[in-house]
Design a protein around this motif. Structure first.
Motif, PDB file in Angstrom:
ATOM      1  N   ALA A  87       0.442  -1.372  -0.190  1.00  0.00           N
ATOM      2  CA  ALA A  87      -0.236   0.484  -0.043  1.00  0.00           C
ATOM      3  C   ALA A  87       0.695   1.292  -0.313  1.00  0.00           C
ATOM      4  CB  ALA A  87      -0.789  -0.381   1.255  1.00  0.00           C
ATOM      5  N   ASP A  88       0.348   2.092  -0.833  1.00  0.00           N
ATOM      6  CA  ASP A  88       1.146   3.288  -0.488  1.00  0.00           C
ATOM      7  C   ASP A  88      -0.425   4.235   0.415  1.00  0.00           C
ATOM      8  OD1 ASP A  88       1.244   6.682  -1.154  1.00  0.00           O
ATOM      9  OD2 ASP A  88       2.380   5.875  -3.094  1.00  0.00           O
ATOM     10  N   PHE A  89      -0.114   4.655   1.163  1.00  0.00           N
ATOM     11  CA  PHE A  89      -0.742   5.536   1.890  1.00  0.00           C
ATOM     12  C   PHE A  89      -1.391   6.651   1.036  1.00  0.00           C
ATOM     13  CE2 PHE A  89      -0.447   4.374   6.940  1.00  0.00           C
ATOM     14  CZ  PHE A  89      -0.069   2.933   6.000  1.00  0.00           C
ATOM     15  N   HIS A  90      -1.061   6.961   0.561  1.00  0.00           N
ATOM     16  CA  HIS A  90      -1.416   7.972  -0.203  1.00  0.00           C
ATOM     17  C   HIS A  90      -2.925   7.547  -0.697  1.00  0.00           C
ATOM     18  CE1 HIS A  90       1.339  11.306   0.462  1.00  0.00           C
ATOM     19  NE2 HIS A  90       0.783  11.973   0.591  1.00  0.00           N
ATOM     20  N   THR A  91      -3.298   6.161  -1.464  1.00  0.00           N
ATOM     21  CA  THR A  91      -4.034   5.871  -2.168  1.00  0.00           C
ATOM     22  C   THR A  91      -5.436   5.193  -1.570  1.00  0.00           C
ATOM     23  OG1 THR A  91      -3.242   3.347  -2.682  1.00  0.00           O
ATOM     24  CG2 THR A  91      -2.531   4.767  -3.974  1.00  0.00           C
ATOM     25  N   LEU A  92      -5.059   5.130  -0.283  1.00  0.00           N
ATOM     26  CA  LEU A  92      -6.113   4.536   0.694  1.00  0.00           C
ATOM     27  C   LEU A  92      -7.324   5.523   1.188  1.00  0.00           C
ATOM     28  CD1 LEU A  92      -3.887   3.205   3.868  1.00  0.00           C
ATOM     29  CD2 LEU A  92      -4.902   2.083   1.830  1.00  0.00           C
ATOM     30  N   GLY A  93      -6.819   6.704   1.063  1.00  0.00           N
ATOM     31  CA  GLY A  93      -8.248   7.679   1.208  1.00  0.00           C
ATOM     32  C   GLY A  93      -7.919   7.725   3.296  1.00  0.00           C
ATOM     33  N   LEU A  94      -7.142   8.338   3.305  1.00  0.00           N
ATOM     34  CA  LEU A  94      -7.212   8.731   4.502  1.00  0.00           C
ATOM     35  C   LEU A  94      -7.511  10.407   4.659  1.00  0.00           C
ATOM     36  CD1 LEU A  94      -3.937   6.580   5.469  1.00  0.00           C
ATOM     37  CD2 LEU A  94      -5.985   6.519   6.863  1.00  0.00           C
ATOM     38  N   SER A  95      -7.646  10.204   6.004  1.00  0.00           N
ATOM     39  CA  SER A  95      -7.640  12.450   5.943  1.00  0.00           C
ATOM     40  C   SER A  95      -6.198  12.644   5.251  1.00  0.00           C
ATOM     41  CB  SER A  95      -8.505  12.866   7.071  1.00  0.00           C
ATOM     42  OG  SER A  95      -7.575  12.354   8.343  1.00  0.00           O
TER      43      SER A  95
END
Length: 387
Positions: free
Chosen positions: A336-344
């Motif tokens: 996972a790239d965290f920018h693609t997870l939908g995080l705030s």
């Protein structure tokens, strides 16, 4: 917590890409996955919760949470703060997390204790310059005895004068009482021309093989292993598997990514990247989730989770310097790239641990970000579902 992050305050199958690394300065980026009988690990966001900034809890300031693990003896989670006794004595927190398939519903702190030195005293502030301070970064609950094993980076002073503080892995009871120390590999020692860089020492620690193997990682490349990553090249960091008594079972080179963006030329701070956490898979003693976290002035954070294995990698424990050597690094595959997870927001994520299994058959992964006690950062508890 690495140097540029301090100044700012001032996340399957087996992997996958087997590449021969020609040199540290040109460590390979992930390539085409090798054929496997199973597909890759998949990750999706379950939810997140933000802890109030500088939350006061039992007379302490909650923040700097750089490691997390679950205590099977209590069912609670344990968080380590990287406060080096500047605000309050170096310490840890316990908390109950309400996490399920619908998200993160609550984070309720239940206790806090300071870590104790062998003589029973708390750890002093580095401001005393007595060489007895610590820099807590990672915590794991011993699956055999439920004691706390915690990693601290020590200190390589930036200027002459203050004493060197060696990195270590300490062992404490759940009440903070000191119980021992793991003997680390010789190349983890801070020496004038070798060893870990400043604020890039032992920041990752995990138990594997039913608690019989302790694996640690250096956050960045050792001085003798070559330069830190830049826009063109990644680097190699050392991952070490040991027995509980400290005997080295193997040491391997893990390839971290190159810097993801140019740095703002007006900033006095250079980019920073490394491995703040790794987590053993329960069913494979040679397989790990590896967290890579980078910060670039003007671009913020990039956080990526990899599935990695030591299987087939060169054992480099006898290689004095990786710079200029051809070694086969650990294989890895992006989860996972965290920018693609939908995080705030994507912030300074530094800790992770396994959470509860879900009815879907997925396993939860709990992560925490270190806010460095800075008002422009957050203490973020994130839950992912991994298949």
């Amino acid at each position: 917590m690495s140097a540029s992050l301090i100044r700012r305050a001032c996340v399957a199958a087996l992997l996958l890409t087997s590449t021969l690394a020609p040199a540290v300065a040109a460590a390979p980026a992930p390539g085409t996955p090798a054929p496997e009988s199973r597909g890759p690990v998949q990750a999706r966001l379950l939810g997140e919760k933000t802890v109030p900034h500088k939350l006061d809890f039992l007379g302490t300031t909650v923040g700097g949470l750089s490691g997390v693990d679950r205590d099977r003896c209590t069912g609670e989670y344990v968080f380590i703060s990287d406060d080096r006794s500047f605000l309050q004595p170096a310490r840890f927190y316990t908390a109950r997390l309400d996490v399920d398939a619908d998200g993160v519903h609550a984070v309720d702190f239940t206790g806090t204790r300071p870590f104790r030195r062998p003589d029973g005293s708390v750890y002093p502030s580095p401001a005393l310059n007595d060489g007895k301070a610590v820099d807590p970064e990672e915590i794991r609950v011993d699956p055999l005895h439920c004691r706390y094993w915690w990693g601290q980076e020590g200190d390589r002073p930036a200027v002459a004068g203050p004493p060197v503080i060696q990195p270590s892995i300490e062992i404490s009871d759940p009440d903070g009482t000191h119980r021992g120390r793991l003997r680390l590999p010789e190349n983890y020692t801070i020496a004038p021309e070798s060893g870990p860089r400043r604020n890039q020492a032992v920041e990752a620690l995990t138990f594997g093989a039913r608690g019989t193997v302790v694996t640690s990682a250096i956050e960045g490349p050792l001085l003798q292993d070559g330069p830190v990553p830049d826009l063109e090249n990644g680097a190699l960091v050392r991952v070490t598997r040991q027995t509980r008594a400290g005997r080295v079972l193997g040491q391997y080179a893990y390839p971290i990514e190159k810097i993801f963006a140019p740095s703002d030329p007006t900033s006095p701070w250079g980019p920073d990247t490394g491995v703040p956490s790794l987590l053993a898979f329960p069913d494979d003693p040679e397989r790990y989730l590896v967290l890579e976290r980078s910060w670039v002035a003007g671009s913020g954070y990039k956080v990526r989770l990899y599935d990695a294995t030591t299987r087939g990698a060169t054992d480099v424990q006898a290689v004095e310097a990786l710079a200029g050597q051809s070694v086969r690094p650990m294989r890895k595959r992006l989860v996972a790239d965290f920018h693609t997870l939908g995080l705030s927001t994507v912030d300074n994520t530094e800790g992770m641990t396994w959470g509860p299994a879900l009815p879907s058959g997925e396993r939860t992964l709990i992560l925490v970000s270190d806010d460095n006690f800075a008002s422009d950062a957050v203490t973020q508890i994130v839950a992912l579902a991994l298949r």
